[in-house]
Enzyme design. Structure first.
Site, PDB file in Angstrom:
ATOM      1  CG  ASP A   1       3.536 -29.476 -20.801  1.00  0.00           C
ATOM      2  OD1 ASP A   1       3.260 -30.324 -20.064  1.00  0.00           O
ATOM      3  OD2 ASP A   1       2.772 -28.520 -21.120  1.00  0.00           O
TER       4      ASP A   1
ATOM      5  NE  ARG B   1      -1.135 -43.127  -1.862  1.00  0.00           N
ATOM      6  CZ  ARG B   1      -0.495 -43.548  -0.579  1.00  0.00           C
ATOM      7  NH1 ARG B   1      -1.217 -43.099   0.554  1.00  0.00           N
ATOM      8  NH2 ARG B   1       0.467 -44.102  -0.656  1.00  0.00           N
ATOM      9  CD  GLU B   2      -2.453 -33.798  -6.151  1.00  0.00           C
ATOM     10  OE1 GLU B   2      -3.391 -33.763  -7.057  1.00  0.00           O
ATOM     11  OE2 GLU B   2      -2.051 -32.877  -5.512  1.00  0.00           O
TER      12      GLU B   2
ATOM     13  CG  PHE C   1      -7.919 -44.698   2.025  1.00  0.00           C
ATOM     14  CD1 PHE C   1      -8.766 -43.915   1.149  1.00  0.00           C
ATOM     15  CD2 PHE C   1      -6.692 -44.397   1.847  1.00  0.00           C
ATOM     16  CE1 PHE C   1      -8.106 -42.936   0.114  1.00  0.00           C
ATOM     17  CE2 PHE C   1      -5.994 -43.352   1.086  1.00  0.00           C
ATOM     18  CZ  PHE C   1      -6.746 -42.731   0.079  1.00  0.00           C
TER      19      PHE C   1
ATOM     20  N   GLY D   1     -12.534 -37.351   8.446  1.00  0.00           N
ATOM     21  CA  GLY D   1     -11.911 -35.988   8.203  1.00  0.00           C
ATOM     22  C   GLY D   1     -13.265 -35.211   7.764  1.00  0.00           C
TER      23      GLY D   1
ATOM     24  CB  CYS E   1      -7.936 -37.930  -8.351  1.00  0.00           C
ATOM     25  SG  CYS E   1      -6.386 -37.572  -9.149  1.00  0.00           S
TER      26      CYS E   1
HETATM   27  C1  UDX Z   1      -6.293 -40.279  -5.281  1.00  0.00           C
HETATM   28  C2  UDX Z   1      -6.091 -41.942  -5.194  1.00  0.00           C
HETATM   29  O1  UDX Z   1      -5.761 -42.130  -3.853  1.00  0.00           O
HETATM   30  C3  UDX Z   1      -4.686 -42.353  -6.188  1.00  0.00           C
HETATM   31  O2  UDX Z   1      -4.873 -43.947  -6.128  1.00  0.00           O
HETATM   32  C4  UDX Z   1      -5.171 -41.773  -7.495  1.00  0.00           C
HETATM   33  O3  UDX Z   1      -4.132 -42.065  -8.274  1.00  0.00           O
HETATM   34  C5  UDX Z   1      -5.539 -40.199  -7.559  1.00  0.00           C
HETATM   35  O4  UDX Z   1      -6.309 -40.191  -6.340  1.00  0.00           O
HETATM   36  P1  UDX Z   1      -4.936 -38.190  -3.996  1.00  0.00           P
HETATM   37  O5  UDX Z   1      -6.118 -37.439  -4.901  1.00  0.00           O
HETATM   38  O6  UDX Z   1      -3.575 -37.994  -4.034  1.00  0.00           O
HETATM   39  O7  UDX Z   1      -4.790 -39.932  -4.728  1.00  0.00           O
HETATM   40  O8  UDX Z   1      -5.580 -38.359  -2.711  1.00  0.00           O
HETATM   41  P2  UDX Z   1      -5.900 -39.548  -1.608  1.00  0.00           P
HETATM   42  O9  UDX Z   1      -4.600 -39.511  -0.804  1.00  0.00           O
HETATM   43  O10 UDX Z   1      -6.318 -40.553  -2.031  1.00  0.00           O
HETATM   44  O11 UDX Z   1      -6.904 -38.839  -0.475  1.00  0.00           O
HETATM   45  C6  UDX Z   1      -8.096 -38.286  -1.154  1.00  0.00           C
HETATM   46  C7  UDX Z   1      -8.905 -37.737  -0.054  1.00  0.00           C
HETATM   47  O12 UDX Z   1      -9.324 -38.629   0.744  1.00  0.00           O
HETATM   48  C8  UDX Z   1      -8.280 -36.490   0.479  1.00  0.00           C
HETATM   49  O13 UDX Z   1      -9.089 -35.354   0.836  1.00  0.00           O
HETATM   50  C9  UDX Z   1      -7.865 -37.157   1.945  1.00  0.00           C
HETATM   51  O14 UDX Z   1      -7.674 -35.997   2.938  1.00  0.00           O
HETATM   52  C10 UDX Z   1      -8.949 -37.902   2.199  1.00  0.00           C
HETATM   53  N1  UDX Z   1      -8.417 -39.172   3.148  1.00  0.00           N
HETATM   54  C11 UDX Z   1      -7.881 -40.229   2.736  1.00  0.00           C
HETATM   55  C12 UDX Z   1      -9.494 -39.085   4.427  1.00  0.00           C
HETATM   56  O15 UDX Z   1     -10.022 -38.281   4.679  1.00  0.00           O
HETATM   57  N2  UDX Z   1      -9.304 -40.087   5.022  1.00  0.00           N
HETATM   58  C13 UDX Z   1      -8.363 -41.421   4.937  1.00  0.00           C
HETATM   59  O16 UDX Z   1      -8.102 -42.348   5.733  1.00  0.00           O
HETATM   60  C14 UDX Z   1      -7.577 -41.080   3.505  1.00  0.00           C
END
Ligand code: UDX
Length: 423
Positions: A31, A149-150, A244, A248, A255
């Protein structure tokens, strides 16, 4: 065992480096941020991710992992993963400047016949720019998007739904897939462009799905149906899938918003009108507004001078990330309608916004509140005993935009409980 170099030790790069080291490969993370390299080399994780520090310490100790501040450090590696940022440009497209610069810098560094792998989220056909910038005919360029995912990055690395590798050489693509040592996991071997597009198509589809879920929740509220049952019923159809489907305050993070905008630009550049992408973004904004309308409706249709207790600032639970957090979009609108906001988040203690008062405890956040609004689904909030806060608030109103609280318990303590898509 392979010698692996990882360029960029942000969320994706650090997880990739630490997990490949855990699989027994010899990994060097590089880095330009020397302060970060120092922290990582001392065994501390620079991202909020459960289990990451332990993984780093263990693999520094067994010499499977090292962190360096110069790109020359990976000159002996056979496989080099590009995990540099692709931030959003003003027009919504992905900024490839870090990817191109790193590719150019690697021209003089890479070992003969090594393999360069793009893991950063890059728009379709970016691999052609990488090949051009690298300008090494002996080095194969493989596209290997990540789906972690985070908050569950390590688990997602070791238990992915699929491994995607794209390359003009099937042989090189297979070599990269084998690095994951997960023959049982479905591996999709394809061309570079298709591999790149799988990432954007997947993230954008999930965002569209969530926009739809939130619109169903809105409809359930107005027709008197129960979104929990409706969405559960929907999800039992294997063509829809039962994940999913949680309503919410909208979707966010580093992402989804960035990727759906970048895909929209790619589509427009190719004269393809992917109207669903814009619809999902607009719908997400509508959801932010709907949550604020719900709060306003519970407080005699005016937020002016009202104090709203906010639970959660992160874009989702188990992360300290508030980039494009739906919570912040909702808060901005609450303030815009004249409300005061007092927020508590288990891990986020500071945000550069003076209008948001961030406090250190649940109790403090409830003090003289006109309403409690749950915006992030932290486990901590599920465990709150309403009895312990009922005498702190000015008004016993709780709006649970994540449907995580136990309604019976809150109602029993005299709270007016408002769910998301159900009542
Ligand atoms: C996402 C993708 O899931 C992951 O595969 C990719 O590599 C990066 O982007 P992340 O950004 O960590 O991952 O978030 P994720 O867990 O997907 O949630 C995204 C958003 O959707 C969040 O705001 C979360 O709160 C919301 N969410 C998710 C909902 O509101 N309801 C759900 O059922 C799931």
């Amino acid at each position: 065992m392979a010698n692996i170099g990882v360029i960029g030790t942000g969320y994706v790069g650090l997880t990739t480096a630490a997990c490949f080291a855990e699989l027994g490969h010899k990994v060097i993370g590089v880095d330009i941020d020397l302060a970060k390299i120092e922290v990582l080399s001392s065994g501390k994780s620079t991202i909020y991710e459960e289990g990451m520090s332990e993984l780093i310490v263990k693999n520094l100790a067994n010499n499977n992992l090292a962190f360096k501040g110069s790109i020359e450090a990976i000159s002996n590696c056979e496989f080099i993963f590009l995990c540099v940022p692709t931030p959003q440009d003003a027009d919504g497209s992905a900024d490839l400047s870090y990817v191109i610069k790193a590719s150019k810098d690697l021209n003089l560094v890479l070992k003969k016949d090594s393999v360069l792998i793009t893991k950063s989220t890059v728009p379709v056909n970016a691999w052609k720019d990488v090949v051009k910038a690298l300008n090494r005919s002996d080095v194969a360029v493989v596209s290997n998007p990540e789906f972690l995912r985070e908050g569950s990055a390590i688990g997602d690395f070791f238990n992915p739904d699929r491994i995607v590798v794209g390359c003009t050489s099937i042989e090189k693509a297979k070599q990269v897939a084998e690095l994951y040592k997960q023959p049982e996991i479905q591996t999709i071997i394809t061309d570079n462009s298709s591999a790149e597009l799988i990432k954007y198509a997947s993230n954008s589809f999930l965002a569209i799905k969530l926009s739809y879920v939130n619109e169903i929740a809105a409809l359930c509220e107005s027709v008197g149906a129960n979104a929990k049952d409706v969405l559960f019923g929907m999800g039992q159809d294997s063509r829809i899938g039962n994940r999913f489907l949680e309503p919410g305050p909208g979707w966010g993070g580093s992402c989804f918003p960035k990727d759906i905008r970048a895909l929209r630009v790619t589509a427009e550049d190719n004269a393809i009108n992917m109207s669903l992408l814009s619809a999902a973004l607009d719908s997400n904004e509508k959801t932010h507004r709907r949550i604020v309308d719900k709060v306003e409706k519970e407080l005699e249709n005016s937020l002016i001078g009202k104090t709203i207790c906010i639970w959660g600032l992160a874009f989702k639970a188990n992360t300290d990330d508030y980039r494009e957090s739906p919570a912040l979009s909702v808060i901005e609108r609450l303030i815009g309608r004249g409300a005061y906001v007092v927020a508590f988040d288990p891990v986020i203690t500071h945000i550069d916004n003076k209008k948001i008062k961030i406090v250190k405890s649940i109790e403090e956040s409830c003090d003289s509140a006109d309403a409690i609004l749950v915006l992030t689904e932290w486990e901590e909030f599920k465990k709150v005993n309403p009895d312990s806060v009922k005498d702190l608030v000015k008004n016993k109103v709780v709006i649970d935009s994540r449907n995580i609280l136990d309604k019976k318990l809150w109602v029993k303590c005299g709270f007016n409980f408002v769910g998301n898509g159900w009542q």
